[in-house]
Design an enzyme around this catalytic site. Structure first.
Site, PDB file in Angstrom:
ATOM      1  N   HIS A 136     101.906  43.624  62.346  1.00 54.42           N
ATOM      2  CA  HIS A 136     102.055  42.189  62.093  1.00 54.42           C
ATOM      3  C   HIS A 136     103.496  41.725  62.264  1.00 54.42           C
ATOM      4  O   HIS A 136     103.743  40.536  62.516  1.00 54.42           O
ATOM      5  CB  HIS A 136     101.556  41.872  60.677  1.00 54.42           C
ATOM      6  CG  HIS A 136     100.683  40.649  60.625  1.00 54.42           C
ATOM      7  ND1 HIS A 136      99.473  40.564  61.287  1.00 54.42           N
ATOM      8  CD2 HIS A 136     100.859  39.444  60.019  1.00 54.42           C
ATOM      9  CE1 HIS A 136      98.934  39.371  61.075  1.00 54.42           C
ATOM     10  NE2 HIS A 136      99.763  38.669  60.313  1.00 54.42           N
ATOM     11  N   LYS A 149      90.042  35.517  63.699  1.00 56.49           N
ATOM     12  CA  LYS A 149      89.336  35.395  62.426  1.00 56.49           C
ATOM     13  C   LYS A 149      88.158  34.438  62.567  1.00 56.49           C
ATOM     14  O   LYS A 149      88.250  33.403  63.228  1.00 56.49           O
ATOM     15  CB  LYS A 149      90.288  34.882  61.343  1.00 56.49           C
ATOM     16  CG  LYS A 149      91.307  35.927  60.891  1.00 56.49           C
ATOM     17  CD  LYS A 149      92.132  35.413  59.735  1.00 56.49           C
ATOM     18  CE  LYS A 149      93.071  36.477  59.210  1.00 56.49           C
ATOM     19  NZ  LYS A 149      93.868  36.004  58.066  1.00 56.49           N
ATOM     20  N   TYR A 162     107.279  29.675  59.831  1.00 58.18           N
ATOM     21  CA  TYR A 162     108.309  30.123  60.774  1.00 58.18           C
ATOM     22  C   TYR A 162     109.485  29.157  60.857  1.00 58.18           C
ATOM     23  O   TYR A 162     110.580  29.549  61.225  1.00 58.18           O
ATOM     24  CB  TYR A 162     107.686  30.365  62.152  1.00 58.18           C
ATOM     25  CG  TYR A 162     106.641  31.440  62.093  1.00 58.18           C
ATOM     26  CD1 TYR A 162     107.011  32.768  61.903  1.00 58.18           C
ATOM     27  CD2 TYR A 162     105.281  31.143  62.148  1.00 58.18           C
ATOM     28  CE1 TYR A 162     106.054  33.764  61.793  1.00 58.18           C
ATOM     29  CE2 TYR A 162     104.329  32.128  62.037  1.00 58.18           C
ATOM     30  CZ  TYR A 162     104.717  33.444  61.862  1.00 58.18           C
ATOM     31  OH  TYR A 162     103.769  34.429  61.727  1.00 58.18           O
ATOM     32  N   HIS A 200      96.061  29.896  64.219  1.00 56.21           N
ATOM     33  CA  HIS A 200      96.074  29.368  62.852  1.00 56.21           C
ATOM     34  C   HIS A 200      95.221  28.106  62.788  1.00 56.21           C
ATOM     35  O   HIS A 200      95.386  27.205  63.602  1.00 56.21           O
ATOM     36  CB  HIS A 200      97.499  29.031  62.411  1.00 56.21           C
ATOM     37  CG  HIS A 200      98.353  30.228  62.155  1.00 56.21           C
ATOM     38  ND1 HIS A 200      99.742  30.176  62.140  1.00 56.21           N
ATOM     39  CD2 HIS A 200      98.029  31.518  61.898  1.00 56.21           C
ATOM     40  CE1 HIS A 200     100.221  31.383  61.890  1.00 56.21           C
ATOM     41  NE2 HIS A 200      99.208  32.212  61.747  1.00 56.21           N
ATOM     42  N   ARG A 241     103.871  40.155  65.542  1.00 53.45           N
ATOM     43  CA  ARG A 241     103.271  38.817  65.569  1.00 53.45           C
ATOM     44  C   ARG A 241     104.253  37.794  64.984  1.00 53.45           C
ATOM     45  O   ARG A 241     104.449  36.716  65.550  1.00 53.45           O
ATOM     46  CB  ARG A 241     101.968  38.845  64.776  1.00 53.45           C
ATOM     47  CG  ARG A 241     101.212  37.521  64.687  1.00 53.45           C
ATOM     48  CD  ARG A 241      99.845  37.802  64.068  1.00 53.45           C
ATOM     49  NE  ARG A 241      99.189  36.621  63.562  1.00 53.45           N
ATOM     50  CZ  ARG A 241      98.436  35.809  64.289  1.00 53.45           C
ATOM     51  NH1 ARG A 241      98.279  36.037  65.586  1.00 53.45           N
ATOM     52  NH2 ARG A 241      97.837  34.761  63.747  1.00 53.45           N
ATOM     53  N   ARG A 278      96.982  39.890  66.260  1.00 49.95           N
ATOM     54  CA  ARG A 278      96.741  40.665  65.053  1.00 49.95           C
ATOM     55  C   ARG A 278      96.310  42.066  65.490  1.00 49.95           C
ATOM     56  O   ARG A 278      95.776  42.246  66.589  1.00 49.95           O
ATOM     57  CB  ARG A 278      95.637  40.039  64.201  1.00 49.95           C
ATOM     58  CG  ARG A 278      95.909  38.612  63.746  1.00 49.95           C
ATOM     59  CD  ARG A 278      94.723  38.060  62.963  1.00 49.95           C
ATOM     60  NE  ARG A 278      94.974  36.720  62.462  1.00 49.95           N
ATOM     61  CZ  ARG A 278      94.601  35.601  63.068  1.00 49.95           C
ATOM     62  NH1 ARG A 278      93.945  35.658  64.227  1.00 49.95           N
ATOM     63  NH2 ARG A 278      94.866  34.412  62.536  1.00 49.95           N
TER      64      ARG A 278
END
Length: 305
Positions: free
Chosen positions: A245, A173, A280, A271, A248, A149
C-alpha cells in the site's frame, strides 16, 4: 438461534446485499467472531438476541487492554455496530445495544510514502538475474506505476490490459471497475515480462490469464507480495516500515506534487469519495511545512531577548 447461525446470516447479508469485498468481509467476521469467543468463555447465557450494552462495553474494555491502536478499536466497534444494526433491521432484536457506544476519536491518519529517490533505491535493489527477480521488478513497477491495491495486483489478468490504448481495467472494492492509464514505460516492462519471463513458468490451466504467477504457476498471494517488498526494503536499507500500500500512497502523492488534479487521482485510485483522496493534500501540506521550517530565511533568524 446461536452465534454461529446469526453470524452466517450476517455474512450472507454483507456479501450479497452490501457487496462487501472479501478482505472487508473477512475483517468484519473476524471482529464478530472475537465477540462470540469472549461470550462463550465469559457469558455463556448471552446470545445475539439478549446480550446487553453493559456486556458489550465490558468486552470492548477487555479488548482494549491488548494495546491495539485506536484505529483497530474503531474498526472493532464499526463491525459490532453493523452486526447489531443488521439484527434490528431484520427484527431479530427490538433494541440496539451498541447505539450508545462511541468510537475513539482518531487523529488525522497520514499514510507512509516513499520519496522518488527511495522508490528508485528499492527498485534498484531487485536482483533481476532470475525469472522471479524480473517478475518482482515488474510487480514493483506496476504497484507504483498504477497505484493498485495488493488484492487488485494479484487478481490482475492479462486480458485486463489494453496495450493498444495503454490502460488497465481494474476491479476494485465492491467489484467496481475503473480504468487506470498505463505509462509507456510501465507498459514496456509488463510486455517484456509477459513475452520473455512469464512464458518460462509452468502455468496451471486455471491461472492462464493471471499476470503475476508464483514459481508453481499459480496466482500469487497477498502474503507473498508483502514478503517480497519487506525483503527489498532490507536490501535497499530503507528503515521505514513499508507494504504494497505504500506504493499506492506514493503513486498518489507524487502525482499531486507534480500537478495532477485531485479528482483525476480519485478516479485512478477508485475512491468512491473525494474526501478519502484529500488525505494526500495533507501529506503535501506537511511537506511544504518542512520546506518552510528548513529553508525559509526568517525561520533561521533569531532575535536577542
Amino acid at each position: 438461534m446461536n452465534w454461529n447461525e446469526r453470524i452466517k446470516e450476517f455474512e450472507d447479508y454483507l456479501r450479497l446485499e452490501k457487496n462487501f469485498s472479501k478482505n472487508t468481509l473477512d475483517a468484519y467476521l473476524r471482529d464478530i467472531n472475537k465477540v462470540k469467543k469472549y461470550v462463550s468463555e465469559n457469558l455463556p447465557e448471552a446470545t445475539p438476541e439478549n446480550i446487553s450494552y453493559v456486556q458489550i462495553q465490558e468486552y470492548l474494555f477487555q479488548n482494549s487492554k491488548t494495546k491495539s491502536s485506536e484505529r483497530s478499536q474503531a474498526r472493532w466497534l464499526s463491525s459490532i455496530k453493523s452486526f447489531f444494526k443488521y439484527l434490528v433491521a431484520e427484527e431479530i432484536r427490538e433494541d440496539n445495544p451498541t447505539s450508545l457506544l462511541e468510537a475513539p476519536k482518531l487523529g488525522l491518519y497520514l499514510p507512509d510514502t516513499l520519496s522518488e529517490k527511495n522508490i528508485t533505491k528499492l527498485i534498484n535493489a531487485v536482483d533481476r538475474s532470475s525469472d522471479l527477480g524480473e517478475r518482482n521488478y515488474c510487480i514493483i513497477e506496476v504497484l507504483y506505476g498504477c497505484g493498485l491495491r495488493v488484492s487488485e495486483l494479484i487478481d490482475l489478468k492479462i486480458s485486463n490490459i489494453n496495450f493498444k490504448e495503454n490502460y488497465v481495467s481494474v476491479y476494485g472494492k465492491g467489484d467496481k471497475m475503473r480504468f487506470v492509464p498505463l505509462a509507456d514505460f510501465t507498459a514496456k516492462i509488463i510486455l517484456n515480462y509477459i513475452k520473455k519471463i512469464r512464458i518460462n513458468f509452468k502455468i496451471n490451466k486455471k491461472s492462464e490469464d493471471i499476470l503475476f504467477l508464483n514459481r508453481r504457476g499459480n496466482a500469487m498471494t497477498r502474503v507473498m507480495v508483502f514478503i517480497i517488498i519487506k525483503d527489498l526494503a532490507l536490501k535497499a536499507n530503507i528503515k521505514k516500515k513499508i507494504s504494497p500500500h505504500t506504493f499506492r500512497h506514493s503513486f498518489a502523492t507524487h502525482l499531486l506534487q507534480n500537478g495532477a488534479d485531485l479528482r483525476y487521482i480519485q478516479e485512478m485510485l477508485g475512491h468512491s469519495s473525494i474526501t478519502t483522496t484529500e488525505i494526500y493534500t495533507h501529506l503535501q501540506t506537511e511537506e511544504l511545512r518542512d520546506v518552510i521550517l528548513n529553508y525559509h530565511p526568517r525561520n533561521k533568524f533569531t532575535t536577542k531577548a
